[in-house]
Design a protein around this motif. Structure first.
Motif, PDB file in Angstrom:
ATOM      1  N   HIS A  43       0.836  -1.206   0.000  1.00 57.53           N
ATOM      2  CA  HIS A  43       0.000   0.000   0.000  1.00 57.53           C
ATOM      3  C   HIS A  43       0.871   1.256   0.000  1.00 57.53           C
ATOM      4  CE1 HIS A  43      -3.254  -2.712   0.638  1.00 57.53           C
ATOM      5  NE2 HIS A  43      -2.632  -3.211   1.701  1.00 57.53           N
ATOM      6  N   ILE A  44       0.600   2.120  -0.966  1.00 58.30           N
ATOM      7  CA  ILE A  44       1.381   3.351  -1.090  1.00 58.30           C
ATOM      8  C   ILE A  44       0.669   4.448  -0.294  1.00 58.30           C
ATOM      9  CG2 ILE A  44       2.319   5.044  -2.715  1.00 58.30           C
ATOM     10  CD1 ILE A  44       2.155   2.843  -4.898  1.00 58.30           C
ATOM     11  N   LEU A  45       1.274   4.863   0.820  1.00 53.42           N
ATOM     12  CA  LEU A  45       0.656   5.924   1.626  1.00 53.42           C
ATOM     13  C   LEU A  45       1.092   7.295   1.116  1.00 53.42           C
ATOM     14  CD1 LEU A  45       0.909   4.471   5.254  1.00 53.42           C
ATOM     15  CD2 LEU A  45      -0.726   3.974   3.449  1.00 53.42           C
ATOM     16  N   ALA A  46       2.295   7.350   0.525  1.00 54.60           N
ATOM     17  CA  ALA A  46       2.781   8.583  -0.109  1.00 54.60           C
ATOM     18  C   ALA A  46       3.868   8.195  -1.091  1.00 54.60           C
ATOM     19  CB  ALA A  46       3.347   9.546   0.930  1.00 54.60           C
ATOM     20  N   ASN A  47       3.947   8.921  -2.201  1.00 56.52           N
ATOM     21  CA  ASN A  47       4.993   8.662  -3.199  1.00 56.52           C
ATOM     22  C   ASN A  47       5.312  10.002  -3.869  1.00 56.52           C
ATOM     23  OD1 ASN A  47       6.771   7.268  -4.900  1.00 56.52           O
ATOM     24  ND2 ASN A  47       5.168   6.700  -6.361  1.00 56.52           N
ATOM     25  N   ILE A  48       6.214  10.755  -3.232  1.00 54.82           N
ATOM     26  CA  ILE A  48       6.545  12.100  -3.711  1.00 54.82           C
ATOM     27  C   ILE A  48       7.647  11.988  -4.775  1.00 54.82           C
ATOM     28  CG2 ILE A  48       7.339  14.418  -3.013  1.00 54.82           C
ATOM     29  CD1 ILE A  48       4.678  13.444  -1.636  1.00 54.82           C
ATOM     30  N   VAL A  49       7.429  12.569  -5.945  1.00 58.71           N
ATOM     31  CA  VAL A  49       8.435  12.514  -7.011  1.00 58.71           C
ATOM     32  C   VAL A  49       8.752  13.935  -7.463  1.00 58.71           C
ATOM     33  CG1 VAL A  49       9.046  11.588  -9.293  1.00 58.71           C
ATOM     34  CG2 VAL A  49       7.479  10.298  -7.815  1.00 58.71           C
ATOM     35  N   ALA A  50       9.998  14.366  -7.242  1.00 60.41           N
ATOM     36  CA  ALA A  50      10.427  15.682  -7.724  1.00 60.41           C
ATOM     37  C   ALA A  50      11.279  15.450  -8.967  1.00 60.41           C
ATOM     38  CB  ALA A  50      11.231  16.402  -6.644  1.00 60.41           C
ATOM     39  N   SER A  51      10.708  15.747 -10.138  1.00 58.59           N
ATOM     40  CA  SER A  51      11.432  15.481 -11.381  1.00 58.59           C
ATOM     41  C   SER A  51      12.312  16.669 -11.755  1.00 58.59           C
ATOM     42  CB  SER A  51      10.441  15.206 -12.503  1.00 58.59           C
ATOM     43  OG  SER A  51      11.152  15.078 -13.707  1.00 58.59           O
ATOM     44  N   GLN A  52      13.508  16.364 -12.262  1.00 59.37           N
ATOM     45  CA  GLN A  52      14.429  17.432 -12.673  1.00 59.37           C
ATOM     46  C   GLN A  52      14.475  17.551 -14.184  1.00 59.37           C
ATOM     47  OE1 GLN A  52      18.210  15.907 -11.557  1.00 59.37           O
ATOM     48  NE2 GLN A  52      17.672  15.612  -9.412  1.00 59.37           N
ATOM     49  N   VAL A  53      13.564  16.859 -14.853  1.00 60.10           N
ATOM     50  CA  VAL A  53      13.691  16.696 -16.304  1.00 60.10           C
ATOM     51  C   VAL A  53      13.832  18.035 -17.043  1.00 60.10           C
ATOM     52  CG1 VAL A  53      11.232  16.459 -16.857  1.00 60.10           C
ATOM     53  CG2 VAL A  53      12.906  15.271 -18.220  1.00 60.10           C
ATOM     54  N   LYS A  54      13.170  19.063 -16.529  1.00 63.95           N
ATOM     55  CA  LYS A  54      13.244  20.367 -17.214  1.00 63.95           C
ATOM     56  C   LYS A  54      14.657  20.934 -17.195  1.00 63.95           C
ATOM     57  CE  LYS A  54       8.524  21.989 -16.733  1.00 63.95           C
ATOM     58  NZ  LYS A  54       7.800  22.067 -15.447  1.00 63.95           N
ATOM     59  N   SER A  55      15.386  20.714 -16.092  1.00 65.39           N
ATOM     60  CA  SER A  55      16.751  21.234 -15.987  1.00 65.39           C
ATOM     61  C   SER A  55      17.709  20.552 -16.950  1.00 65.39           C
ATOM     62  CB  SER A  55      17.296  21.029 -14.576  1.00 65.39           C
ATOM     63  OG  SER A  55      16.486  21.674 -13.658  1.00 65.39           O
ATOM     64  N   HIS A  56      17.430  19.282 -17.273  1.00 59.61           N
ATOM     65  CA  HIS A  56      18.348  18.531 -18.133  1.00 59.61           C
ATOM     66  C   HIS A  56      18.001  18.668 -19.617  1.00 59.61           C
ATOM     67  CE1 HIS A  56      20.179  16.663 -14.643  1.00 59.61           C
ATOM     68  NE2 HIS A  56      18.979  16.382 -14.180  1.00 59.61           N
ATOM     69  N   ARG A  57      16.750  19.083 -19.871  1.00 59.53           N
ATOM     70  CA  ARG A  57      16.238  19.100 -21.251  1.00 59.53           C
ATOM     71  C   ARG A  57      17.139  19.905 -22.181  1.00 59.53           C
ATOM     72  NH1 ARG A  57      10.126  19.273 -20.934  1.00 59.53           N
ATOM     73  NH2 ARG A  57      10.365  17.028 -20.886  1.00 59.53           N
ATOM     74  N   ARG A  58      17.555  21.087 -21.725  1.00 52.48           N
ATOM     75  CA  ARG A  58      18.335  21.937 -22.643  1.00 52.48           C
ATOM     76  C   ARG A  58      19.700  21.339 -22.980  1.00 52.48           C
ATOM     77  NH1 ARG A  58      21.050  26.126 -18.920  1.00 52.48           N
ATOM     78  NH2 ARG A  58      20.486  25.255 -16.899  1.00 52.48           N
ATOM     79  N   PHE A  59      20.158  20.347 -22.186  1.00 49.46           N
ATOM     80  CA  PHE A  59      21.433  19.687 -22.495  1.00 49.46           C
ATOM     81  C   PHE A  59      21.209  18.424 -23.328  1.00 49.46           C
ATOM     82  CE2 PHE A  59      22.003  21.726 -18.280  1.00 49.46           C
ATOM     83  CZ  PHE A  59      22.942  22.685 -18.654  1.00 49.46           C
ATOM     84  N   GLY A  60      19.967  18.028 -23.533  1.00 50.71           N
ATOM     85  CA  GLY A  60      19.675  16.832 -24.335  1.00 50.71           C
ATOM     86  C   GLY A  60      19.976  15.531 -23.620  1.00 50.71           C
ATOM     87  N   GLY A  61      20.108  15.555 -22.309  1.00 52.76           N
ATOM     88  CA  GLY A  61      20.383  14.335 -21.541  1.00 52.76           C
ATOM     89  C   GLY A  61      20.628  14.716 -20.098  1.00 52.76           C
ATOM     90  N   VAL A  62      20.793  13.712 -19.229  1.00 55.82           N
ATOM     91  CA  VAL A  62      21.000  14.007 -17.807  1.00 55.82           C
ATOM     92  C   VAL A  62      22.453  14.412 -17.561  1.00 55.82           C
ATOM     93  CG1 VAL A  62      20.919  13.045 -15.469  1.00 55.82           C
ATOM     94  CG2 VAL A  62      19.180  12.406 -17.148  1.00 55.82           C
ATOM     95  N   VAL A  63      22.652  15.583 -16.942  1.00 54.22           N
ATOM     96  CA  VAL A  63      24.002  16.039 -16.583  1.00 54.22           C
ATOM     97  C   VAL A  63      24.240  15.630 -15.127  1.00 54.22           C
ATOM     98  CG1 VAL A  63      25.557  18.027 -16.442  1.00 54.22           C
ATOM     99  CG2 VAL A  63      23.713  17.995 -18.144  1.00 54.22           C
ATOM    100  N   PRO A  64      25.170  14.697 -14.880  1.00 51.34           N
ATOM    101  CA  PRO A  64      25.306  14.131 -13.533  1.00 51.34           C
ATOM    102  C   PRO A  64      25.475  15.171 -12.416  1.00 51.34           C
ATOM    103  CG  PRO A  64      26.586  12.856 -15.087  1.00 51.34           C
ATOM    104  CD  PRO A  64      26.070  14.039 -15.845  1.00 51.34           C
ATOM    105  N   GLU A  65      26.295  16.170 -12.653  1.00 47.94           N
ATOM    106  CA  GLU A  65      26.548  17.160 -11.596  1.00 47.94           C
ATOM    107  C   GLU A  65      25.287  17.982 -11.288  1.00 47.94           C
ATOM    108  OE1 GLU A  65      28.455  19.035  -8.618  1.00 47.94           O
ATOM    109  OE2 GLU A  65      28.941  17.174  -9.644  1.00 47.94           O
ATOM    110  N   VAL A  66      24.543  18.309 -12.333  1.00 46.91           N
ATOM    111  CA  VAL A  66      23.279  19.046 -12.145  1.00 46.91           C
ATOM    112  C   VAL A  66      22.289  18.163 -11.365  1.00 46.91           C
ATOM    113  CG1 VAL A  66      21.305  20.083 -13.365  1.00 46.91           C
ATOM    114  CG2 VAL A  66      23.628  20.417 -14.240  1.00 46.91           C
TER     115      VAL A  66
END
Ligand code: KG4
Ligand code: ZN
Length: 345
Positions: free
Chosen positions: A31-54
């Motif tokens: 049973h999932i009582l809470a599942n908070i997801v903070a996505s960073q996808v917008k910050s990585h979009r302009r680089f065209g992929g995930v930037v590890p340090e960011v």
């Protein structure tokens, strides 16, 4: 030896292996009582992929906020928890370390056991929120970093039956999306475009006929890129919808055929489709149709869309099994960026 000695069986779970910071509170592993997801996808979009340090910097900013929010939403206090689960691999080392450090600090402060979880096991256990997993089962894991068929003889046991020899399926989606000028990650958009087009380019189906369970997507990616570049040089117009449909047809056909063959070869009760690419409408439809036709006795389970991408609920689900077995780590737990299941011999 179980860790569950309190009134309720509650785990706090933390996921930070790539570009989502996520914290969940799970009861009884189901049973999932809470599942908070903070996505960073917008910050990585302009680089065209995930930037590890960011990614690491965002995790640092978000992690304590997510922990507070998850506990508040679940209406649970730390004293009611039986353990803290955390992803320790595979993933980006800096990103993993933020989640691990937060989990250790929380576990130490509240005197709770620390439960290390393999991120890919988490993806499989996302299906357990839909229907109880029954063993043996086969899982097709398709994400941005992995494409593998995993056989589970029993709860908590994972063996690789086959895997990609080069690119992961999600990685191929993101790379061809870049050539089409789509924003990162482009799997979802290509999936949508594919439904508007036809398989007119007939790209190769790599390793389809080979007697193994391995995959290869780099030849398909090259064929796609060559087609686009040749057309550009000749100033020819291509149909983006047909390109997307042709690419997706190749990926889906190979994934479906090999997965069905694996389900026939092994004595499985269920097939689980998991990972970010499990959100793909074409793949979901093809597997569900073919399984119903050819293997109606095997139950096909696929998590809902919000549990296909990275999230901490799935980590809590997999951790429940580990906790029941008493698998805990001490405060020397380290990140294992290349962590993988063992290949079947
Ligand atoms: O599991 P995930 O969220 O992160 C990793 O652990 O890699 O998977 C992300 C991947 C990305 O490559 C993204 O393009 C792909 O999943 N994806 C899709 C779809 N939605 C997300 N690929 C194909 N079709 C989709 N609908
Ligand atoms: Zn993932």
């Amino acid at each position: 030896m179980t860790l569950f000695t309190k009134e309720r069986n509650l785990l706090l779970a933390i996921e930070s292996s790539c570009d989502e910071t996520s914290v969940a509170v799970i009861e009884d592993g189901k049973h999932i009582l809470a599942n908070i997801v903070a996505s960073q996808v917008k910050s990585h979009r302009r680089f065209g992929g995930v930037v590890p340090e960011v990614a690491s910097r965002h995790h640092v900013e978000e992690i304590t906020l997510c922990i507070d929010e998850a506990l508040t939403e679940a209406e649970v206090i730390p004293q009611e928890l039986s353990g803290v689960a955390v992803t320790y691999g595979p993933g980006l080392v800096g990103a993993l370390l933020i989640g691990i450090s937060a989990a250790k600090a929380f576990a130490w402060a509240h005197d709770l056991p620390l439960i290390p979880v393999n991120h890919m096991a988490g993806h499989i256990y996302a299906a357990n929120f839909v229907e109880s997993l029954q063993f043996p089962l086969m899982a097709l894991l398709v994400s941005g970093g992995h494409t593998e068929l995993v056989y589970m003889k029993e709860a908590g046991s994972y063996e690789i039956v086959g895997e990609t020899r080069d690119d992961a399926a999600g990685e191929a989606y993101d790379k061809v999306g870049r050539v089409l000028g789509l924003s990162y990650p482009s799997g979802k958009e290509i999936d949508e475009l594919a439904h508007l087009g036809k398989d007119t380019y007939h790209f190769p189906r790599a390793m389809l006929k080979e007697e193994n369970y391995d995959f290869s997507f780099s030849g398909l990616k090259s064929a796609f890129i060559n087609t686009v570049h040749n057309a550009q040089q000749r100033d020819e117009e291509l149909s983006t919808e047909d390109l997307a449909a042709s690419f997706q047809a190749s990926v889906v056909e190979v994934l479906t055929a090999k997965t069905l063959r694996a389900c026939k070869e092994f004595p499985v009760k269920q097939l689980v489709l998991a990972g970010g690419v499990a959100a793909n409408k074409g793949l979901r439809a093809s597997l569900s149709e073919q399984m119903a036709q050819e293997l109606p006795e095997v139950t096909f389970i696929v998590p809902p869309l919000h549990l296909c991408g990275d999230n901490a609920a799935m980590i809590g689900g997999a951790a429940f099994v580990e906790a029941q077995k008493g698998h805990v780590a001490d405060l020397s737990l380290n990140a294992e960026p290349g962590l993988s299941f063992v290949p079947m011999n």
